[in-house]
Design a protein around this motif. Structure first.
Motif, PDB file in Angstrom:
ATOM      1  N   LEU A 130       0.834  -1.206   0.000  1.00 15.33           N
ATOM      2  CA  LEU A 130       0.000   0.000   0.000  1.00 15.33           C
ATOM      3  C   LEU A 130       0.870   1.257   0.000  1.00 15.33           C
ATOM      4  O   LEU A 130       1.974   1.247   0.547  1.00 15.33           O
ATOM      5  N   ALA A 131       0.335   2.312  -0.574  1.00 13.67           N
ATOM      6  CA  ALA A 131       1.048   3.599  -0.520  1.00 13.67           C
ATOM      7  C   ALA A 131       0.054   4.715  -0.235  1.00 13.67           C
ATOM      8  O   ALA A 131      -1.161   4.532  -0.396  1.00 13.67           O
ATOM      9  N   ARG A 132       0.593   5.857   0.193  1.00 19.72           N
ATOM     10  CA  ARG A 132      -0.288   7.018   0.398  1.00 19.72           C
ATOM     11  C   ARG A 132      -0.968   7.330  -0.930  1.00 19.72           C
ATOM     12  O   ARG A 132      -0.406   7.057  -2.007  1.00 19.72           O
ATOM     13  N   LYS A 133      -2.149   7.946  -0.863  1.00 22.47           N
ATOM     14  CA  LYS A 133      -2.967   8.046  -2.081  1.00 22.47           C
ATOM     15  C   LYS A 133      -2.370   8.945  -3.173  1.00 22.47           C
ATOM     16  O   LYS A 133      -2.655   8.768  -4.344  1.00 22.47           O
ATOM     17  N   LYS A 220      -3.559   3.864  -1.711  1.00 26.39           N
ATOM     18  CA  LYS A 220      -3.405   3.093  -2.957  1.00 26.39           C
ATOM     19  C   LYS A 220      -2.980   1.675  -2.641  1.00 26.39           C
ATOM     20  O   LYS A 220      -2.167   1.464  -1.730  1.00 26.39           O
ATOM     21  N   ALA A 221      -3.477   0.702  -3.400  1.00 28.57           N
ATOM     22  CA  ALA A 221      -3.027  -0.690  -3.242  1.00 28.57           C
ATOM     23  C   ALA A 221      -2.419  -1.142  -4.553  1.00 28.57           C
ATOM     24  O   ALA A 221      -3.067  -1.049  -5.601  1.00 28.57           O
ATOM     25  N   TYR A 222      -1.163  -1.619  -4.505  1.00 27.64           N
ATOM     26  CA  TYR A 222      -0.487  -2.032  -5.742  1.00 27.64           C
ATOM     27  C   TYR A 222      -0.610  -3.519  -6.030  1.00 27.64           C
ATOM     28  O   TYR A 222      -0.621  -3.938  -7.173  1.00 27.64           O
ATOM     29  N   ALA A 223      -0.676  -4.340  -4.969  1.00 30.79           N
ATOM     30  CA  ALA A 223      -0.742  -5.792  -5.204  1.00 30.79           C
ATOM     31  C   ALA A 223      -1.110  -6.505  -3.916  1.00 30.79           C
ATOM     32  O   ALA A 223      -0.875  -6.000  -2.810  1.00 30.79           O
ATOM     33  N   ILE A 224      -1.684  -7.685  -4.083  1.00 33.78           N
ATOM     34  CA  ILE A 224      -2.006  -8.546  -2.939  1.00 33.78           C
ATOM     35  C   ILE A 224      -1.152  -9.815  -3.055  1.00 33.78           C
ATOM     36  O   ILE A 224      -1.001 -10.361  -4.160  1.00 33.78           O
TER      37      ILE A 224
END
Ligand code: MLT
Length: 328
Positions: A130-133, A220-224
């Motif tokens: 996850l990252a800041r939006k 933000k979510a980049y991957a699971i």
């Protein structure tokens, strides 16, 4: 009073004290404390409260959550190990406290395989990057590029050494060559708040904490880190789809009692956990948050005991390869 009478009385007291609480009455006859080794509001706390509420109904006694945060969850786990083994203090451990910490802490105060009586697995919790939006990257590939370029200028939040968030990002950083500045918190509850506020750049967190914020667009979510997309977050790509197939992180939460707890008490707790995980309302709440409901065989003492051993075997080489230890 004669000496014989005194001896008889003393023997009676000793015998009564040696009897487990279970044999002295119907267990449980008073509230049970469940130690959560992280801050309130985070993923471990959330799972403990959802599952504990239903277990309380089955057991006829309240399960009271006590947050004992610090040292990546190992402070609370140590308290859980040292508690009286009468069934009235149990803990919600996880992949960090009962697997990853073994390789990270050379002088860990407990052995997860011998110092606890496993009760059962409470939830599977896939982990996300996850990252800041407003982070300047839209995909995982772009994020990796920026992370490598920026190095220590990026702040990577975690819940302390040995926590799931620490180990998952340690793994991510080792795979990609990112070398951020680590910012430890007492849990990912507060860490996520700072990510939402833009105070830190990225976090590897469990889905139960992250899903509502991803859905609300505050981060933000980049991957699971699981092989299939989560039904709770169908738009988030798997790590394989996003180009980092080796980053597989399925965390978990599980209930433990101190070693030496009467097996009849452990069995009663396992049965209450099993009932909770079969309950429609509990399942709905866990699934909405993206949790994976554990298979029946993992909701048992033996099942969890074997799972802990295999998780220690899985994480120890990954952590050793990263070269990170804590000098405790
Ligand atoms: C928490 O409850 O805060 C977490 O499980 C922290 C973590 O292990 O990353």
């Amino acid at each position: 009073m004669t000496i014989t009478r005194r001896l008889a009385l003393a023997a009676g007291f000793l015998a009564a004290a040696a009897l487990p609480a279970f044999a002295q009455g119907d267990y449980p006859s008073k509230p049970i404390t469940m130690i959560v080794p992280f801050a309130a509001g985070g993923p471990t706390d959330t799972i403990a409260r959802i599952v504990g509420e239903n277990m309380s109904k089955t057991l006829g006694q309240q399960i009271v959550v006590e947050n004992v945060a610090g040292a990546g969850g190992t402070t609370g786990a140590t308290r859980g190990k040292d508690a009286a083994n009468d069934g009235y203090t149990i803990m919600m451990g996880h992949m960090g406290t009962h697997a990853a910490s073994v390789a990270l802490y050379p002088n860990l105060a407990y052995d997860p395989t011998t110092d606890f009586a496993p009760v059962g697995l409470a939830a599977g919790t896939p982990v996300l990057i996850l990252a800041r939006k407003d982070f300047p990257a839209e995909t995982l590939a772009e994020f990796i590029e920026v992370a490598k370029k920026e190095g220590a200028a990026l702040n990577n939040a975690n819940a302390g050494v040995g926590s799931v968030s620490h180990v998952s990002c340690l793994f991510f950083n080792a795979l990609t060559g990112a070398k951020p500045t680590e910012i430890p918190y007492k849990g990912t509850g507060p860490a996520l708040n700072d990510l939402i506020a833009g105070q830190v750049d990225y976090l590897c967190d469990q889905i139960v904490n992250a899903a509502p914020q991803i859905q609300a667009g505050t981060i933000k979510a980049y991957a699971i880190g699981i092989p299939e997309r989560s039904p709770a977050l169908p738009d988030v790509p798997t790590s394989a789809e996003a180009g980092l197939p080796d980053w597989q992180v399925q965390a978990w939460n599980a209930i433990f009692a101190p070693a030496g707890t009467d097996p009849a008490i452990v069995a009663k707790l396992s049965a209450a956990l099993d009932t909770a995980l079969d309950d429609e309302t509990v399942q709905k709440r866990l699934l909405e948050l993206g949790s994976v409901i554990p298979e029946k065989n993992l909701r048992t003492s033996d099942g969890l005991g074997a799972h802990v051993k295999s998780e220690i075997a899985k994480w120890s080489p990954i952590i050793k390869e990263s070269g990170v230890t804590v000098g405790n």
